[in-house]
Scaffold this motif. Structure first.
Motif, mmCIF file in Angstrom:
data_model
loop_
_atom_site.group_PDB
_atom_site.id
_atom_site.type_symbol
_atom_site.label_atom_id
_atom_site.label_comp_id
_atom_site.label_asym_id
_atom_site.label_seq_id
_atom_site.Cartn_x
_atom_site.Cartn_y
_atom_site.Cartn_z
ATOM 1 N N GLY A 32 3.112 -11.176 66.438
ATOM 2 C CA GLY A 32 4.013 -11.032 65.277
ATOM 3 C C GLY A 32 3.353 -10.704 63.919
ATOM 4 N N LEU A 33 2.008 -10.527 63.933
ATOM 5 C CA LEU A 33 1.427 -10.232 62.766
ATOM 6 C C LEU A 33 1.154 -8.818 62.398
ATOM 7 C CD1 LEU A 33 -1.646 -12.949 62.819
ATOM 8 C CD2 LEU A 33 0.668 -13.104 61.906
ATOM 9 N N ASP A 34 1.224 -8.385 61.191
ATOM 10 C CA ASP A 34 1.081 -7.064 60.966
ATOM 11 C C ASP A 34 -0.258 -6.750 61.149
ATOM 12 O OD1 ASP A 34 -0.755 -6.971 58.258
ATOM 13 O OD2 ASP A 34 0.821 -8.496 57.810
ATOM 14 N N VAL A 35 -0.897 -5.381 61.207
ATOM 15 C CA VAL A 35 -1.975 -4.947 61.911
ATOM 16 C C VAL A 35 -3.150 -5.329 61.056
ATOM 17 C CG1 VAL A 35 -1.294 -3.148 63.346
ATOM 18 C CG2 VAL A 35 -1.667 -2.565 60.983
ATOM 19 N N THR A 36 -2.853 -5.387 59.628
ATOM 20 C CA THR A 36 -3.836 -5.823 58.743
ATOM 21 C C THR A 36 -4.149 -7.071 58.583
ATOM 22 O OG1 THR A 36 -3.048 -3.970 57.154
ATOM 23 C CG2 THR A 36 -4.560 -5.686 56.329
ATOM 24 N N ALA B 14 11.638 3.464 61.953
ATOM 25 C CA ALA B 14 10.827 2.176 62.072
ATOM 26 C C ALA B 14 10.625 1.707 60.682
ATOM 27 C CB ALA B 14 9.856 2.705 62.691
ATOM 28 N N LEU B 15 10.654 0.549 60.397
ATOM 29 C CA LEU B 15 10.172 -0.220 59.023
ATOM 30 C C LEU B 15 8.883 -0.824 59.244
ATOM 31 C CD1 LEU B 15 13.311 -1.945 57.856
ATOM 32 C CD2 LEU B 15 12.482 0.293 57.028
ATOM 33 N N VAL B 16 7.873 -0.463 58.654
ATOM 34 C CA VAL B 16 6.544 -0.866 58.712
ATOM 35 C C VAL B 16 5.933 -1.414 57.515
ATOM 36 C CG1 VAL B 16 6.038 0.485 60.813
ATOM 37 C CG2 VAL B 16 5.211 1.090 58.656
ATOM 38 N N GLY B 17 4.981 -2.289 57.604
ATOM 39 C CA GLY B 17 4.308 -2.785 56.331
ATOM 40 C C GLY B 17 3.868 -4.276 56.678
ATOM 41 N N GLU B 18 2.895 -4.685 55.669
ATOM 42 C CA GLU B 18 2.331 -5.939 56.054
ATOM 43 C C GLU B 18 3.282 -7.062 56.023
ATOM 44 O OE1 GLU B 18 -0.990 -6.213 53.159
ATOM 45 O OE2 GLU B 18 0.474 -6.361 51.357
ATOM 46 N N SER B 19 2.780 -8.279 56.216
ATOM 47 C CA SER B 19 3.572 -9.585 56.174
ATOM 48 C C SER B 19 3.871 -9.606 54.728
ATOM 49 C CB SER B 19 2.889 -10.797 56.734
ATOM 50 O OG SER B 19 2.543 -10.574 57.954
ATOM 51 N N GLN C 282 11.781 8.362 65.311
ATOM 52 C CA GLN C 282 11.824 9.604 64.618
ATOM 53 C C GLN C 282 11.485 9.711 63.151
ATOM 54 O OE1 GLN C 282 14.504 8.413 66.837
ATOM 55 N NE2 GLN C 282 13.469 9.626 68.174
ATOM 56 N N LYS C 283 11.879 8.517 62.401
ATOM 57 C CA LYS C 283 11.541 8.368 60.971
ATOM 58 C C LYS C 283 10.721 7.095 60.691
ATOM 59 C CE LYS C 283 14.633 11.487 58.787
ATOM 60 N NZ LYS C 283 15.183 12.400 59.952
ATOM 61 N N VAL C 284 10.032 7.094 59.649
ATOM 62 C CA VAL C 284 9.139 5.769 59.303
ATOM 63 C C VAL C 284 9.251 5.623 57.862
ATOM 64 C CG1 VAL C 284 6.959 4.555 59.325
ATOM 65 C CG2 VAL C 284 7.402 6.372 60.984
ATOM 66 N N ALA C 285 9.552 4.283 57.647
ATOM 67 C CA ALA C 285 9.586 3.876 56.110
ATOM 68 C C ALA C 285 8.433 2.748 56.014
ATOM 69 C CB ALA C 285 10.888 3.239 55.644
ATOM 70 N N VAL C 286 7.593 3.126 55.095
ATOM 71 C CA VAL C 286 6.458 1.892 54.812
ATOM 72 C C VAL C 286 6.694 1.294 53.435
ATOM 73 C CG1 VAL C 286 4.029 1.784 54.513
ATOM 74 C CG2 VAL C 286 4.625 3.481 55.869
ATOM 75 N N LEU C 287 7.066 0.037 53.623
ATOM 76 C CA LEU C 287 7.341 -1.247 52.671
ATOM 77 C C LEU C 287 6.100 -1.656 52.275
ATOM 78 C CD1 LEU C 287 10.225 -0.699 54.094
ATOM 79 C CD2 LEU C 287 10.530 -3.177 53.148
#
Length: 537
Positions: free
Chosen positions: A178-182, A306-311, A484-489
């Protein structure tokens, strides 16, 4: 591994049985060496957590220890968990007491002699614990409560509490799920440093082979309550002997930011120009704290975004706003061309059916007093409006879609593993025949083989039914091979957006570059390539 290490924990012929006599863990032999990090991997329900708890002298309700012995530092471990051993749970939010400050909870974790000291002498010890796990070593931080911390900070507190009593062995049960990769990268480095500094041994339970191969010295593989293979990291990865180990290896999503995506490069079924969801200038906050700021986003029909980003970046808040679970302070959300009410209860039944939400922690989203079959039937009848003759057949089919059989219909959520509960939650959402599914970290609790089944299922539904997926995740390898697409928050704003190829090949934002850099790489070798190709037999 350097000089020979002595055994700090040995388990011989250990069995865990149900009241009726059925063995859940079957005659496991395990030896942990002083100062090593030992990985225990296997699919959901294989017995990893049950074995980890048994090594501490504990069993879940309905289970008991059968035959076998456990020794820690040469002393026999009884059934009361009296060994010099501690535990780091998978979900720190439920492990920490919400009514007690961090100061009080850390004090409770100190050895008896330290708890008897005056407060002025205890304070430096507590601040050192915070410093050890890379948290602010300040009195004001000690006075905070768990709900005021991020998930990563909560997990660091649990790790600090585990190391506080200077145990010989620490059982870590999926500590980075459940934690972001960083944050995950930082915690793994913290664990490694603490083990070296204190000489502690860690049993690292995980379904994430990429993480296990990054941090562990030796690895054991569990299947069906048995340890089917064990050895040093190099041997397990390059020359796996057991067919099940080879299956696990083949199921690991490969992360190569410069390579070709496995699925996202294919054609998208349906009219990609048609927008399923439109978020326009959305802002949201919790109290006075602003989480999202003037955010706009289009999700095309039949695609996976996909929505990605740190906690703390705002991913889940955005997902909850779309599902009507959190009211934004400003902006608009449209389903197709129709504006959606900000709160789900104000939306029409049809709108609620068309947008389904799958939560990250399925145990809290399933009724603990209701059997699985009852929960699925209740959901189905909400969507259908009334009972139908084929309802039970429909829910059996729904379970089979996510890899579970009808035996699970009569079980309660606490009788399922975390991965099994997540599959039930996914089946429940699919019963609504939705057009949009918001997936909030739904694979974080799943082992790689089950994850592959779920991802393939969602991909098939997306292609066949033009299902639109909003996929909140920290798993960059999964994004690389699925979306297909990625949004980085980052801090409530979208800092990078595009196709998977665009974002991974030419990241524009520093946050995107950091996420790619911190993603664990699965160890590759010629032997591994043979395994991937099916060459290992």
């Amino acid at each position: 591994m350097g000089a020979a290490r002595d055994a700090v924990l040995t388990a011989t012929g250990l069995e865990i049985v149900l009241a009726g006599g059925h063995r859940v863990v079957e005659r496991c032999d395990l030896t942990l060496l002083r100062g090593e990090i030992f990985g225990l991997v296997g699919e959901s329900g294989s017995g990893k957590t049950t074995l980890g708890l048994a090594l501490m002298g504990y069993t879940r309700p309905g289970l008991k220890r059968g035959a076998g012995r456990v020794r820690i530092d040469g002393a026999e471990l009884g059934s009361g968990g009296r060994g010099n051993i501690s535990y780091v749970p998978q979900n720190p939010g439920t492990a920490l007491n919400p009514a007690l400050s961090l100061r009080v909870q850390l004090l409770e974790a100190l050895p008896d002699e330290s708890r008897k000291l005056p407060r002025l002498e205890q304070e430096p010890m507590l601040l050192q614990l915070l410093s050890d796990v890379k948290l602010p070593a300040a009195a004001a931080f000690l006075d905070q409560y768990p709900h005021q911390l991020s998930g990563g900070q909560q997990q660091r507190i649990c790790i600090a509490m585990a190391f506080a009593a200077r145990p010989s062995v620490i059982v870590m049960d999926e500590p980075t799920t459940g934690l972001d990769v960083t944050t995950q990268s930082h915690i793994l480095e913290t664990v490694r440093q603490l083990c070296e500094r204190h000489g502690a041994t860690v049993l690292y339970i995980s379904h994430d082979l990429a993480v296990v191969t990054q941090i562990c010295d030796r690895i054991a593989v569990m299947q069906g309550g048995k340890i089917v293979e064990s050895g040093d990291r190099k041997t397990i990865l390059e020359t796996p002997a057991h067919p099940y180990t080879r299956e696990l290896l083949r199921a690991v999503p490969q992360f190569d930011p410069d390579g070709d995506a496995r699925k996202c490069a294919g054609p998208v079924v349906g009219d990609a120009a048609r927008t399923a969801l439109r978020v326009n200038r959305l802002s949201a906050q919790y109290g006075e704290f602003k989480v999202l700021s003037d955010l706009s986003l289009d999700v095309p029909t039949g695609e996976c975004l996909a929505l990605v980003g740190e906690s703390g970046s705002g991913k889940t808040t955005l997902a909850r706003c779309i599902a009507g679970l959190h009211a934004p302070t400003d902006g608009e959300i449209r389903l197709g061309a129709v504006p959606l009410a900000t709160i789900a209860r104000k939306r029409s039944p049809e709108q609620r059916r068309r947008v389904q939400y799958i939560f990250q922690h399925p145990y809290t989203s399933l009724n603990p007093k209701r059997r699985i079959g009852g929960s699925l039937l209740a959901a189905l009848r909400v969507f259908n409006g009334a009972a139908r003759p084929d309802d039970k057949s429909v829910i059996r089919t729904g379970l089979r879609q996510v890899g579970l059989d009808e035996r699970f219909l009569d079980r309660y959520p606490h009788q399922l593993s975390g991965g099994q509960r997540q599959r039930v939650a996914i089946a429940r959402a699919l019963l609504a025949r939705p057009e949009v599914i918001v997936c909030d970290e739904i694979t974080s609790a799943l082992d790689v083989s089950v994850q592959a089944v779920i991802v393939d299922l969602l991909e098939r539904l997306r292609s066949e039914q033009q299902l639109t997926l909003l996929f909140v995740t920290h798993n960059m390898a999964l994004v690389r091979n699925f979306a297909q697409k990625v949004a980085v928050l980052h801090k409530g704003a979208i800092v990078d957006f595009g196709t998977v190829e665009q974002v991974f090949h030419a990241p524009q934002a520093d946050e995107t570059k950091r996420l790619i850099r911190d993603t664990p790489r699965f160890m590759a070798s010629e032997a591994w390539n043979e395994v991937q190709a099916g060459g290992a037999r």
